[in-house]
Design a protein around this motif. Structure first.
Motif, mmCIF file in Angstrom:
data_model
loop_
_atom_site.group_PDB
_atom_site.id
_atom_site.type_symbol
_atom_site.label_atom_id
_atom_site.label_comp_id
_atom_site.label_asym_id
_atom_site.label_seq_id
_atom_site.Cartn_x
_atom_site.Cartn_y
_atom_site.Cartn_z
ATOM 1 N N LEU A 8 0.833 -1.194 0.000
ATOM 2 C CA LEU A 8 0.000 0.000 0.000
ATOM 3 C C LEU A 8 0.874 1.253 0.000
ATOM 4 C CD1 LEU A 8 -2.720 -1.037 2.611
ATOM 5 C CD2 LEU A 8 -2.836 -1.192 0.123
ATOM 6 N N ALA A 9 0.346 2.308 -0.580
ATOM 7 C CA ALA A 9 1.056 3.589 -0.627
ATOM 8 C C ALA A 9 0.320 4.608 0.228
ATOM 9 C CB ALA A 9 1.157 4.081 -2.066
ATOM 10 N N SER A 10 1.035 5.643 0.623
ATOM 11 C CA SER A 10 0.457 6.711 1.433
ATOM 12 C C SER A 10 0.203 7.933 0.557
ATOM 13 C CB SER A 10 1.394 7.083 2.582
ATOM 14 O OG SER A 10 0.948 8.247 3.235
ATOM 15 N N LEU A 11 -0.949 8.583 0.759
ATOM 16 C CA LEU A 11 -1.255 9.818 0.049
ATOM 17 C C LEU A 11 -0.491 10.942 0.748
ATOM 18 C CD1 LEU A 11 -2.865 11.302 -2.145
ATOM 19 C CD2 LEU A 11 -4.716 11.573 -0.493
ATOM 20 N N SER A 12 0.652 11.329 0.188
ATOM 21 C CA SER A 12 1.546 12.272 0.858
ATOM 22 C C SER A 12 0.994 13.690 0.919
ATOM 23 C CB SER A 12 2.906 12.294 0.148
ATOM 24 O OG SER A 12 2.751 12.651 -1.214
ATOM 25 N N LEU A 13 -0.102 13.947 0.194
ATOM 26 C CA LEU A 13 -0.682 15.287 0.192
ATOM 27 C C LEU A 13 -1.064 15.740 1.597
ATOM 28 C CD1 LEU A 13 -1.686 17.651 -1.599
ATOM 29 C CD2 LEU A 13 -3.910 16.518 -1.660
ATOM 30 N N THR A 14 -1.569 14.805 2.410
ATOM 31 C CA THR A 14 -1.974 15.150 3.777
ATOM 32 C C THR A 14 -1.253 14.299 4.813
ATOM 33 O OG1 THR A 14 -3.842 13.602 3.612
ATOM 34 C CG2 THR A 14 -4.278 15.893 3.055
ATOM 35 N N HIS A 15 -0.210 13.591 4.396
ATOM 36 C CA HIS A 15 0.516 12.699 5.308
ATOM 37 C C HIS A 15 1.743 13.442 5.829
ATOM 38 C CE1 HIS A 15 1.555 8.720 6.913
ATOM 39 N NE2 HIS A 15 2.802 9.057 6.667
ATOM 40 N N VAL A 16 1.789 13.682 7.133
ATOM 41 C CA VAL A 16 2.873 14.463 7.721
ATOM 42 C C VAL A 16 3.567 13.650 8.810
ATOM 43 C CG1 VAL A 16 3.505 16.610 8.873
ATOM 44 C CG2 VAL A 16 1.545 16.571 7.320
ATOM 45 N N HIS A 17 4.888 13.529 8.734
ATOM 46 C CA HIS A 17 5.673 12.866 9.768
ATOM 47 C C HIS A 17 5.994 13.860 10.881
ATOM 48 C CE1 HIS A 17 6.524 9.105 7.575
ATOM 49 N NE2 HIS A 17 6.561 9.870 6.495
ATOM 50 N N TYR A 18 5.838 13.436 12.125
ATOM 51 C CA TYR A 18 6.200 14.289 13.256
ATOM 52 C C TYR A 18 6.561 13.404 14.445
ATOM 53 C CZ TYR A 18 1.668 13.313 15.447
ATOM 54 O OH TYR A 18 0.601 12.681 16.033
ATOM 55 N N ASP A 19 7.186 14.004 15.448
ATOM 56 C CA ASP A 19 7.596 13.297 16.654
ATOM 57 C C ASP A 19 6.449 13.329 17.663
ATOM 58 O OD1 ASP A 19 8.704 12.272 18.930
ATOM 59 O OD2 ASP A 19 10.380 13.687 19.046
ATOM 60 N N PRO A 20 5.804 12.207 17.946
ATOM 61 C CA PRO A 20 4.640 12.201 18.847
ATOM 62 C C PRO A 20 4.984 12.578 20.286
ATOM 63 C CG PRO A 20 5.321 9.958 18.340
ATOM 64 C CD PRO A 20 6.122 10.857 17.446
ATOM 65 N N THR A 21 6.266 12.556 20.640
ATOM 66 C CA THR A 21 6.660 12.927 22.000
ATOM 67 C C THR A 21 6.958 14.420 22.132
ATOM 68 O OG1 THR A 21 9.019 12.503 21.577
ATOM 69 C CG2 THR A 21 7.664 10.632 22.302
ATOM 70 N N ASP A 22 6.898 15.142 21.030
ATOM 71 C CA ASP A 22 7.230 16.564 21.010
ATOM 72 C C ASP A 22 5.989 17.381 20.661
ATOM 73 O OD1 ASP A 22 8.250 19.075 20.747
ATOM 74 O OD2 ASP A 22 9.652 18.598 19.125
ATOM 75 N N PRO A 23 5.425 18.128 21.620
ATOM 76 C CA PRO A 23 4.223 18.935 21.341
ATOM 77 C C PRO A 23 4.446 19.955 20.224
ATOM 78 C CG PRO A 23 4.606 18.780 23.700
ATOM 79 C CD PRO A 23 5.824 18.215 23.032
ATOM 80 N N LEU A 24 5.636 20.514 20.145
ATOM 81 C CA LEU A 24 5.928 21.490 19.100
ATOM 82 C C LEU A 24 5.936 20.831 17.722
ATOM 83 C CD1 LEU A 24 6.462 24.476 18.899
ATOM 84 C CD2 LEU A 24 8.910 24.027 19.086
#
Length: 235
Positions: A8-24
């Motif tokens: 399966l592929a990810s729709l990168s248009l709305t797919h954002v990587h972030y650090d779940p332990t960092d509120p910022l």
């Protein structure tokens, strides 16, 4: 029956990587979605107001995106080593998108928008004065700066890629403002608005001299005032 499935592929248009332990980092992930949200705003305003200025602004935004597409494939600079994202990174499309939008809004509010003087207050409407328009312009520019910074924080781009993107967006906004000014002063816009298709679609050019909400609010306020007057007569 085979148990093998295609990956399966990810729709990168709305797919954002972030650090779940960092509120910022979580906040930056939301900031990264502002360009998509602005596209919804564009579509909504074009459909609901039929304003030529909004349509011209969106046309310039699309041209700015086309420029970013071409620049990325011309420069071919990769994203940071800790890469979160696909494709080339120079210039940042997010930074270019929001820079164009913010600078265009500021140019419109400060140079093109000609509302009546605030002293010419109507019974149910007070036009925006220069300080208020400057404040809205500053807010738009601050939003653009926050989105651009979030791309570096999330490791999608380097500082250089973001700065070049912001510069490209700014140049695009200024260039498009000059072009649309020429279109207005030459009479081409007025000619286009007289076209049968434009009339059928109810395209207008009022926002230059009045707020988007002004006409609708005045009609509503007049209606409510008339209803209250009728109720008083019945009593």
């Amino acid at each position: 029956m085979s148990d093998d499935f295609a990956p399966l592929a990810s729709l990168s248009l709305t797919h954002v990587h972030y650090d779940p332990t960092d509120p910022l980092s979580y906040l930056c992930a939301w900031l990264a979605l502002i360009p998509q949200g602005l596209c919804v705003v564009y579509a909504t305003l074009i459909w609901s107001t039929r304003e030529a200025e909004v349509a011209l602004l969106f046309a310039g935004q699309l041209a700015c995106e086309a420029l970013n597409f071409a620049l990325k494939r011309l420069i071919k600079e990769e994203r940071p080593r800790r890469m979160n994202g696909k494709g080339y990174g120079m210039p940042s499309s997010h930074a270019q998108f929001v820079a164009y939008f913010a600078v265009s809004v500021a140019l419109f509010l400060l140079l093109r928008h000609r509302p009546p003087h605030p002293r010419a207050r109507r019974r149910n409407h007070t036009p925006m004065g220069l300080p208020e328009r400057a404040a809205w312009s500053a807010l738009a520019l601050a939003m653009a700066a926050a989105v651009a910074w979030s791309r570096v924080y999330l490791n999608y781009h380097t500082e250089k890629q973001v700065l070049v993107g912001a510069a490209a967006g700014t140049v695009s906004a200024v260039g498009w403002f000059v072009i649309t000014t020429i279109v207005r002063r030459s009479g081409w816009l007025a000619w286009a608005l007289e076209n049968p298709v434009a009339k059928f679609l109810r395209v207008r050019d009022l926002v230059v001299e009045e707020d988007l909400c002004q006409a609708g609010w005045e009609k509503w306020d007049d209606k409510m005032t008339a209803l209250k007057a009728q109720e008083k007569k019945k009593r």
